[in-house]
Scaffold this active site. Structure first.
Site, PDB file in Angstrom:
ATOM      1  N   HIS A 191       0.853  -1.195   0.000  1.00 22.30           N
ATOM      2  CA  HIS A 191       0.000   0.000   0.000  1.00 22.30           C
ATOM      3  C   HIS A 191       0.886   1.241   0.000  1.00 22.30           C
ATOM      4  O   HIS A 191       1.387   1.668   1.042  1.00 22.30           O
ATOM      5  CB  HIS A 191      -0.906   0.001   1.232  1.00 22.30           C
ATOM      6  CG  HIS A 191      -1.935   1.091   1.230  1.00 22.30           C
ATOM      7  ND1 HIS A 191      -3.291   0.842   1.155  1.00 22.30           N
ATOM      8  CD2 HIS A 191      -1.821   2.443   1.303  1.00 22.30           C
ATOM      9  CE1 HIS A 191      -3.960   1.991   1.184  1.00 22.30           C
ATOM     10  NE2 HIS A 191      -3.074   2.985   1.273  1.00 22.30           N
TER      11      HIS A 191
ATOM     12  N   HIS B  55       1.544   5.314  -2.089  1.00 25.27           N
ATOM     13  CA  HIS B  55       0.939   6.413  -2.849  1.00 25.27           C
ATOM     14  C   HIS B  55       2.065   7.123  -3.583  1.00 25.27           C
ATOM     15  O   HIS B  55       2.487   8.222  -3.200  1.00 25.27           O
ATOM     16  CB  HIS B  55       0.197   7.378  -1.917  1.00 25.27           C
ATOM     17  CG  HIS B  55      -1.064   6.828  -1.337  1.00 25.27           C
ATOM     18  ND1 HIS B  55      -2.300   6.968  -1.934  1.00 25.27           N
ATOM     19  CD2 HIS B  55      -1.280   6.112  -0.205  1.00 25.27           C
ATOM     20  CE1 HIS B  55      -3.225   6.371  -1.197  1.00 25.27           C
ATOM     21  NE2 HIS B  55      -2.633   5.839  -0.144  1.00 25.27           N
TER      22      HIS B  55
ATOM     23  N   LYS C 215       1.890  10.791  -4.697  1.00 23.82           N
ATOM     24  CA  LYS C 215       1.994  11.843  -3.688  1.00 23.82           C
ATOM     25  C   LYS C 215       3.387  11.917  -3.048  1.00 23.82           C
ATOM     26  O   LYS C 215       3.682  12.860  -2.311  1.00 23.82           O
ATOM     27  CB  LYS C 215       0.974  11.606  -2.571  1.00 23.82           C
ATOM     28  CG  LYS C 215      -0.480  11.550  -2.995  1.00 23.82           C
ATOM     29  CD  LYS C 215      -1.372  11.318  -1.781  1.00 23.82           C
ATOM     30  CE  LYS C 215      -2.851  11.292  -2.133  1.00 23.82           C
ATOM     31  NZ  LYS C 215      -3.241  10.042  -2.806  1.00 23.82           N
TER      32      LYS C 215
ATOM     33  N   HIS D  28      -9.595   1.714   0.722  1.00 24.85           N
ATOM     34  CA  HIS D  28      -9.300   2.411   1.969  1.00 24.85           C
ATOM     35  C   HIS D  28     -10.550   2.278   2.835  1.00 24.85           C
ATOM     36  O   HIS D  28     -11.617   2.805   2.493  1.00 24.85           O
ATOM     37  CB  HIS D  28      -9.016   3.889   1.702  1.00 24.85           C
ATOM     38  CG  HIS D  28      -7.685   4.163   1.078  1.00 24.85           C
ATOM     39  ND1 HIS D  28      -7.302   3.640  -0.135  1.00 24.85           N
ATOM     40  CD2 HIS D  28      -6.641   4.927   1.519  1.00 24.85           C
ATOM     41  CE1 HIS D  28      -6.079   4.063  -0.419  1.00 24.85           C
ATOM     42  NE2 HIS D  28      -5.657   4.839   0.562  1.00 24.85           N
TER      43      HIS D  28
ATOM     44  N   GLU E 204     -10.945   4.452   7.688  1.00 28.08           N
ATOM     45  CA  GLU E 204      -9.733   5.142   8.153  1.00 28.08           C
ATOM     46  C   GLU E 204     -10.136   6.271   9.104  1.00 28.08           C
ATOM     47  O   GLU E 204      -9.940   7.454   8.850  1.00 28.08           O
ATOM     48  CB  GLU E 204      -8.938   5.676   6.966  1.00 28.08           C
ATOM     49  CG  GLU E 204      -7.534   6.143   7.330  1.00 28.08           C
ATOM     50  CD  GLU E 204      -6.761   6.669   6.136  1.00 28.08           C
ATOM     51  OE1 GLU E 204      -5.647   7.179   6.360  1.00 28.08           O
ATOM     52  OE2 GLU E 204      -7.252   6.600   4.994  1.00 28.08           O
TER      53      GLU E 204
ATOM     54  N   ASP F 171       2.513   2.984   3.335  1.00 29.23           N
ATOM     55  CA  ASP F 171       1.498   3.965   2.958  1.00 29.23           C
ATOM     56  C   ASP F 171       2.154   5.172   2.307  1.00 29.23           C
ATOM     57  O   ASP F 171       2.532   5.122   1.154  1.00 29.23           O
ATOM     58  CB  ASP F 171       0.660   4.346   4.179  1.00 29.23           C
ATOM     59  CG  ASP F 171      -0.700   4.915   3.813  1.00 29.23           C
ATOM     60  OD1 ASP F 171      -0.960   5.096   2.612  1.00 29.23           O
ATOM     61  OD2 ASP F 171      -1.519   5.164   4.719  1.00 29.23           O
ATOM     62  N   ASN F 172       2.335   6.247   3.039  1.00 35.05           N
ATOM     63  CA  ASN F 172       2.827   7.500   2.467  1.00 35.05           C
ATOM     64  C   ASN F 172       4.307   7.700   2.782  1.00 35.05           C
ATOM     65  O   ASN F 172       4.772   7.342   3.859  1.00 35.05           O
ATOM     66  CB  ASN F 172       2.016   8.673   2.995  1.00 35.05           C
ATOM     67  CG  ASN F 172       0.545   8.532   2.670  1.00 35.05           C
ATOM     68  OD1 ASN F 172      -0.199   7.907   3.418  1.00 35.05           O
ATOM     69  ND2 ASN F 172       0.127   9.080   1.548  1.00 35.05           N
TER      70      ASN F 172
END
Length: 425
Positions: free
Chosen positions: A61, A63, A66, A205, A208, A304-305
């Site tokens: 997962h 991104h 971004k 998602h 969350e 994630d990020n």
């Protein structure tokens, strides 16, 4: 054909591993030094003495569209809505070339740390369209065979035309954020319909939020079970599950496991974004890992990020994620490593990798006496194999002051000792 000599398994046994035609050909007890010398060292052989060898990491997962934007736009409130607002501010100034450049920079970071497969969610938004997805499709094709990407179309209106358009364009996975739509249950059903028509997996998602009333995970499990949805299903985040009473957690976990839904825990971003409205006994914002595992569900963990408004820091290192699964998820180290290796492979439909003949030679070697040592130190010195060939190699060289007593008496240190870490070819 090549040999990886004197590698340590995660439990500490020392083995020699032969690689041939992109797979592990054989694994045998490590040869004595004399036997290795007598047999000769081939041009592709690598001495992994003092290194742990394990399956390469899988990021379930990310991104990438971004990534590496934290310094460009602030998250003014520090929470999820603040991060969304920050990206909305940045979007008009972002070009296709920007997305590609940052995504590829993030890929290099992940690869150097040992990740060879990534599922990345890509914003496909009303009023924005498919530009981000088109950029990531270009990146996916360019990096295929080194770091393989699965692209999940992250739409903000699952019942609209954009999800189907994204799947026609080339997205690999149907995605969305049902809990942020007006009718979360309808959003889950719409995403399942679009994925079923396209014949692709779904990765949502899910919940969350720390609001215990948000439970679209239950809707997902119910719909998947009742419809017999035939493709892999993943629920990412599932934060509100941790806010349920224990018996309710157990009940939902059993539903999730029975439906065959894989859950992706995302400790870094959820620890950063969640709980800001709870100044006392702040919740960790991590899903209910233990009940899910007890129920037999697949639980993977992801980063994630990467240094964006949703998570300002992070190294892009799966061992950082695994360490947080020990610290925040209370897993033992072996189970935590499983969440960044074998569990995400299962969730993403990838072949299993272990040190056994016939397994894909997608591997990473890390300095350490055993898995706990490698996880605890998490040094940057690593060698990464994809289909049996080295695709990343990092060596660290340090110069340290020598204690005065080593130099023959009191007084200031007068010399530096060199220390290098990294396997030798």
């Amino acid at each position: 054909m090549s040999w990886l000599r004197s590698a340590r398994r995660t439990m500490g046994e020392t083995v020699d591993v032969e690689l041939a035609d992109g797979v592990i050909a054989q694994v045998v007890p490590a040869s004595a030094a004399g036997a290795i010398t007598a047999a000769g060292v081939g041009p592709g052989d690598v001495d992994l003495s003092g290194h742990v060898l394990m399956a390469s990491f899988v990021e379930p997962h990310a991104h990438l569209d971004k990534a590496l934007t934290a310094s460009l736009v602030p998250n003014l409130t520090g929470d999820l809505l603040g991060a969304v607002a920050a990206m909305d501010t940045l979007r008009p100034m972002t070009t296709r070339a920007d997305i590609i450049a940052r995504a590829e920079a993030a890929l290099r970071i992940h690869l150097a740390f040992g990740t060879t497969h990534i599922r990345t969610h890509v914003n496909v938004l009303t009023g924005v369209g498919l530009e981000g997805l088109e950029a990531l499709i270009e990146v996916r094709e360019r990096w295929r065979g080194v770091v393989d990407l699965q692209l999940a179309a992250l739409v903000n209106d699952t019942s609209g035309p954009l999800l189907r358009a994204a799947l026609r364009l080339g997205a690999d996975v149907a995605g969305g954020c049902p809990h942020m739509e007006d009718d979360p249950d309808r959003a889950v059903a719409a995403c399942l319909d679009a994925a079923g028509e396209a014949g692709v997996p779904i990765d949502l998602h899910t919940d969350e939020t720390l609001d215990p009333a948000a439970l679209s995970l239950v809707t997902m499990a119910d719909l998947v079970s009742r419809t017999g949805f035939p493709h892999p299903v993943t629920a990412s985040h599932c934060v509100s599950l941790s806010m349920q009473p224990v018996d309710r957690q157990e009940e939902i976990a059993e539903q999730v496991a029975a439906a065959g839904i894989a859950v992706v825990a995302l400790p870094q971003t959820n620890l950063f974004l969640q709980g800001r409205g709870h100044p006392v006994a702040t919740p960790r914002g991590l899903t209910a890992v233990a009940p899910l595992l007890r129920a037999g569900a697949t639980v993977a963990a992801g980063g994630d990020n990467l240094r964006d408004p949703f998570h300002l820091v992070g190294r892009g290192d799966a061992l950082e994620v695994a360490a947080l699964m020990v610290i925040a998820g209370h897993l033992d180290p072996a189970r935590a490593l499983y969440t960044v290796t074998e569990a995400p492979r299962a969730a993403l439909g990838l072949p299993a990798v272990d040190l056994s003949p016939g397994a894909p030679a997608d591997l990473v070697a890390i300095p350490g006496a055993d898995a706990l040592d490698a996880l605890g130190a998490a040094g940057v010195a690593r060698t990464v194999w994809r289909d049996g060939r080295i695709v990343a190699h990092t060596v660290v060289h340090s110069e340290l002051a020598v204690p005065p007593t080593v130099l023959g008496g009191p007084g200031p240190a007068r010399s530096l000792a060199s220390v290098s870490s990294g396997p030798k070819a």
